[in-house]
Structures are given as C-alpha cells and as structure tokens.
Design an enzyme around this catalytic site. Structure first.
Site, PDB file in Angstrom:
ATOM      1  N   HIS A  30      19.269  -1.326  32.416  1.00 37.25           N
ATOM      2  CA  HIS A  30      20.383  -2.199  32.041  1.00 37.25           C
ATOM      3  C   HIS A  30      21.722  -1.444  32.077  1.00 37.25           C
ATOM      4  CE1 HIS A  30      17.599  -5.326  30.682  1.00 37.25           C
ATOM      5  NE2 HIS A  30      18.628  -6.092  30.350  1.00 37.25           N
ATOM      6  N   GLU A  58      -0.148   9.496  16.172  1.00 37.35           N
ATOM      7  CA  GLU A  58      -0.898  10.716  15.874  1.00 37.35           C
ATOM      8  C   GLU A  58      -2.166  10.403  15.081  1.00 37.35           C
ATOM      9  OE1 GLU A  58       2.972  11.509  17.205  1.00 37.35           O
ATOM     10  OE2 GLU A  58       2.408  10.328  15.439  1.00 37.35           O
ATOM     11  N   ILE A 101       7.876  -2.203   2.064  1.00 31.86           N
ATOM     12  CA  ILE A 101       6.999  -3.363   1.971  1.00 31.86           C
ATOM     13  C   ILE A 101       7.615  -4.541   2.717  1.00 31.86           C
ATOM     14  CG2 ILE A 101       5.732  -4.909   0.445  1.00 31.86           C
ATOM     15  CD1 ILE A 101       4.963  -1.858   0.384  1.00 31.86           C
ATOM     16  N   ALA A 139       2.811   8.753   0.020  1.00 34.04           N
ATOM     17  CA  ALA A 139       1.474   8.404   0.500  1.00 34.04           C
ATOM     18  C   ALA A 139       1.585   7.256   1.494  1.00 34.04           C
ATOM     19  CB  ALA A 139       0.566   8.008  -0.662  1.00 34.04           C
ATOM     20  N   GLY A 140       1.484   7.580   2.778  1.00 34.24           N
ATOM     21  CA  GLY A 140       1.527   6.552   3.808  1.00 34.24           C
ATOM     22  C   GLY A 140       0.119   6.201   4.241  1.00 34.24           C
ATOM     23  N   TYR A 166     -12.249   0.649   0.312  1.00 32.11           N
ATOM     24  CA  TYR A 166     -13.131   0.240   1.394  1.00 32.11           C
ATOM     25  C   TYR A 166     -12.702  -1.117   1.940  1.00 32.11           C
ATOM     26  CZ  TYR A 166     -15.668   4.058  -0.701  1.00 32.11           C
ATOM     27  OH  TYR A 166     -15.992   5.291  -1.207  1.00 32.11           O
ATOM     28  N   GLU A 191      -5.711  -5.136  11.614  1.00 25.85           N
ATOM     29  CA  GLU A 191      -4.288  -4.819  11.511  1.00 25.85           C
ATOM     30  C   GLU A 191      -3.798  -4.119  12.775  1.00 25.85           C
ATOM     31  OE1 GLU A 191      -1.178  -2.246   8.688  1.00 25.85           O
ATOM     32  OE2 GLU A 191      -3.299  -2.398   8.149  1.00 25.85           O
ATOM     33  N   MET A 193       0.822  -1.210   0.000  1.00 27.87           N
ATOM     34  CA  MET A 193       0.000   0.000   0.000  1.00 27.87           C
ATOM     35  C   MET A 193       0.857   1.261   0.000  1.00 27.87           C
ATOM     36  SD  MET A 193      -3.125  -0.905   2.630  1.00 27.87           S
ATOM     37  CE  MET A 193      -2.128  -1.602   3.951  1.00 27.87           C
ATOM     38  N   GLY A 244      -0.492   2.784  11.173  1.00 32.68           N
ATOM     39  CA  GLY A 244      -1.030   4.078  11.566  1.00 32.68           C
ATOM     40  C   GLY A 244      -0.276   4.615  12.765  1.00 32.68           C
TER      41      GLY A 244
END
Length: 386
Positions: free
Chosen positions: A337, A366, A156, A129-130, A232, A241, A124, A363
């Site tokens: 540690h 934010e 990807i 474009a995220g 959609y 997800e 995607m 996502g």
C-alpha cells in the site's frame, strides 16, 4: 469447495446483511469511544446471531456445528467489525455453562446470554501470570455456604461491558497450585470493581479492562463444576479457543489479501498499475498460496472439532500457522500500500495494528511451539499422515 451446508450459507447471507446494516456503519464511533454499544449484542440476539449452539429451551437453535461460528468470524473479518467480540461471548465463554455448569445454572444464565441481555467475559490473566495459570494469585476461600473471592485480573476482553464474568481463582493456594475454581461474578456484586478501559495498540473498539475483587461473596450456586477442577476445565477449553483464533486469523489474512490485491491493481507506479510489477505478482502469489494451504488445514481442524477429535497439538499447529501467515500477509499488505498503508483511513492499517495481538493471545507463538515440540519428542508421536 468448502463444506458449508445450505442452511449455513443462508445464515451467512443474513449475518452479512446484519453487519452491513447494524454494526459496520458505527465502527468508527465505537473505535473513538473505545467500546461497542451494548445494544449491538441485543440486536444480534434478537435475530438469532448470538450463541447458536444452546438448545431451544434456552433460546438457541440447538445446533452445535462449529461452522456457524466460523461463518460469523469470517463475515466479521470481511465487514471490518471483528473488534466486536461476539465470538468471545457466544462460543469461548458461553460454552463453559454447557460443559461445566449445572442444569440450574444453564436455566438461570443462558437465556439472557442468548438474547444479548447479559454480556460474557472470562478472567484468567493476571499481571504476573499469563499462560502459566498455576502462577495466578487470585484466590477464593470456602466459607461454608459461599466463597470469598480476592484478587485482580488484567487484559480482560469485554471487561467493561460484561455482566457475567467467569473468574479463575485458586481454592487451595497453600497446598495445591492446580486447585482452581471457576466463579461466576455478576455485575453489581459488592467488592467487584472495574479498572480503566486499557489503551491498546489496536482493536480500539474492543473494551479491555482490569478487574478487581475485594472480598466478593460468591454463592455456591455460582461455582461452575467442582471448585478444585477449574485448571482442568480451562485446559479442556484451550483447543477450541485456539481453533477460534486460527479461524479468525485466516479470515483476516484473506480479507487483507483481497484489500491489497484491489489496491495494487489501481495504484499507479511509473505510469503502470503496481500489479504489473513482477515483485508484486510474486509476493501475492506466495501469500495466496500460503493462505489457501493453511485454510485447508484450519477447515480440517473444524471438521475434527465437530467430531470431537481435535487435539491440543492440532489446535496449536493451526493457531501457530494461521497467526504467522496472517502477520506476513498484513505486513506485506502495508508495504504494498506504500504510504497509504500507514494511514488509519485505510483498513489495512487498522488491520495491521489490530493483528499484532494474534501471535500472543490464546497462547503466544512460542507457547504453541512448546506444545507442538512436546508431542514431537514424545514416545507416542505420529504425524497427521500416519
């Protein structure tokens, strides 16, 4: 007590042994080579540890209870093998065939995915474009008996190993930015090329790649669902997800807690174990509480998801809190540690660098807050207690 069945507890024991014998001993080599050996998927498939949910006719167990995947993620966190992205293959991508594919597509693709012969990925994200899928530039033109796909994708997961990639691309970019198709691109298709295996901050064993599509001919039989409904379809899968992300985050938070607890009980400071210091006690008391409380909510979301009642808002809350609690735990774990926490030979160090992506993927925090705030200020707002 958490609500796992006897069968799921038996499954957990068997899967734990599989990881200890077949995966964990090779993780350092996988990290050095930047990719997990393909035969790990095949070995998992042979023992029934990939894609539990498909019906027996496709090779699965036919049990869609999400708790099986929860067990898998928790055990991967425990064994330090989470960089093997089997859940991406089995649950995040594989279910697209069940939800949106035809019976012919399920018969053609699922058996090899269940067995581990074919590895899955979904494409995607693009450089510009995220989370804003409407901004993607990849497009597919309908040529009558096939589509022609052009564009590129980046970040990807499973990008190098994947044999089948579900690619999101616009099908009417001039008139409708939300007309998106989901296209199954197969290894070897002419015009389908992979770029470099990207060098990441963490998750070194997980192959993450750039993908390029130059006039790739996609048969109509490789289109999932309607070619203009993909936007959609993708939205429909986001709740699961984000639940997957939340489950994994909490498993890693608990494992980081356990590692840190063991370390501070052994590490001496001024002649006494670090665990004797009030600051250490208070820090871990707070984190133990936070992890338990968020885990209860995540388990509740898993139960709702099994009932088909998980909402996007609930999943966003789970993902937001789980990733933030995980990050606080890992940051404090490294701190407690001391210098050892900065050394790659200690698991807490690798977990810290690997976890930084978790407040971004599926996502960002934010974006989760934006989703939650839309619900908070809607006319139909109600809390979980109403």
């Amino acid at each position: 007590m958490r609500a796992f069945t006897d069968d799921q507890n038996m499954f957990r024991d068997a899967y734990r042994k599989f990881l200890e014998q077949e995966v964990a001993p090779h993780m350092e080599r996988f990290r050095e080579q930047g990719i997990v050996d393909r035969d790990i998927f095949k070995k998992a498939g042979d023992q029934g540890f990939l894609m539990i949910w498909p019906d027996e006719q496709y090779g699965g167990l036919g049990d869609d209870d999400f708790r099986y995947e929860q067990v898998i993620m928790e055990e991967n966190a425990r064994a330090g093998t989470a960089e093997w992205f089997c859940t991406l293959h089995s649950r995040l991508v594989g279910t697209y065939f069940q939800r949106f594919g035809s019976e012919e597509q399920r018969e053609r693709f699922l058996p090899d995915c269940v067995s581990g012969e074919k590895i899955l990925a979904v494409a995607m994200t693009e450089p510009d474009a995220g989370s804003d899928l409407s901004g993607m530039r990849s497009h597919a033109k309908d040529m009558g008996d096939h589509f022609v796909l052009n564009g590129s994708k980046t970040y990807i997961s499973n990008g190098i190993n994947a044999d089948l990639v579900i690619v999101a691309a616009k099908t009417d970019p001039e008139n409708n930015p939300y007309a998106v198709g989901l296209f199954v691109v197969e290894r070897g298709m002419e015009g389908f090329e992979r770029g470099r295996n990207l060098d990441k901050m963490g998750m070194k064993a997980q192959d993450t790649a750039e993908l390029f599509f130059n006039n790739v001919k996609i048969p109509k039989g490789n289109v999932l669902g309607e070619p203009d409904k993909g936007f959609y379809y993708l939205m429909e899968g986001l709740a699961e997800e984000r639940l997957i992300a939340a489950v994994g985050n909490m498993a890693h938070a608990r494992q980081a807690f356990n590692l840190t607890r063991d370390f501070v009980m052994e590490r001496k400071v001024f002649g006494k174990p670090l665990s004797h210091k009030q600051n250490t006690q208070f820090k871990l008391a707070e984190l133990d509480t936070e992890i338990d409380v968020v885990q209860v909510y995540v388990d509740h979301c898993v139960e709702l998801h099994n009932q088909g009642k998980l909402t996007a808002n609930m999943a966003a809350k789970a993902k937001l809190m789980a990733s933030e609690v995980e990050w606080r735990m890992l940051d404090e774990g490294v701190q407690l540690h001391g210098g050892a926490g900065y050394m790659n030979e200690y698991p807490i160090c690798r977990m810290f660098s690997g976890a930084r992506i978790n407040r971004i993927l599926a996502g960002s925090s934010e974006v989760m807050k934006l989703i939650i705030s839309r619900d908070v200020f809607s006319d139909s707002y109600s809390s979980i207690l109403d």
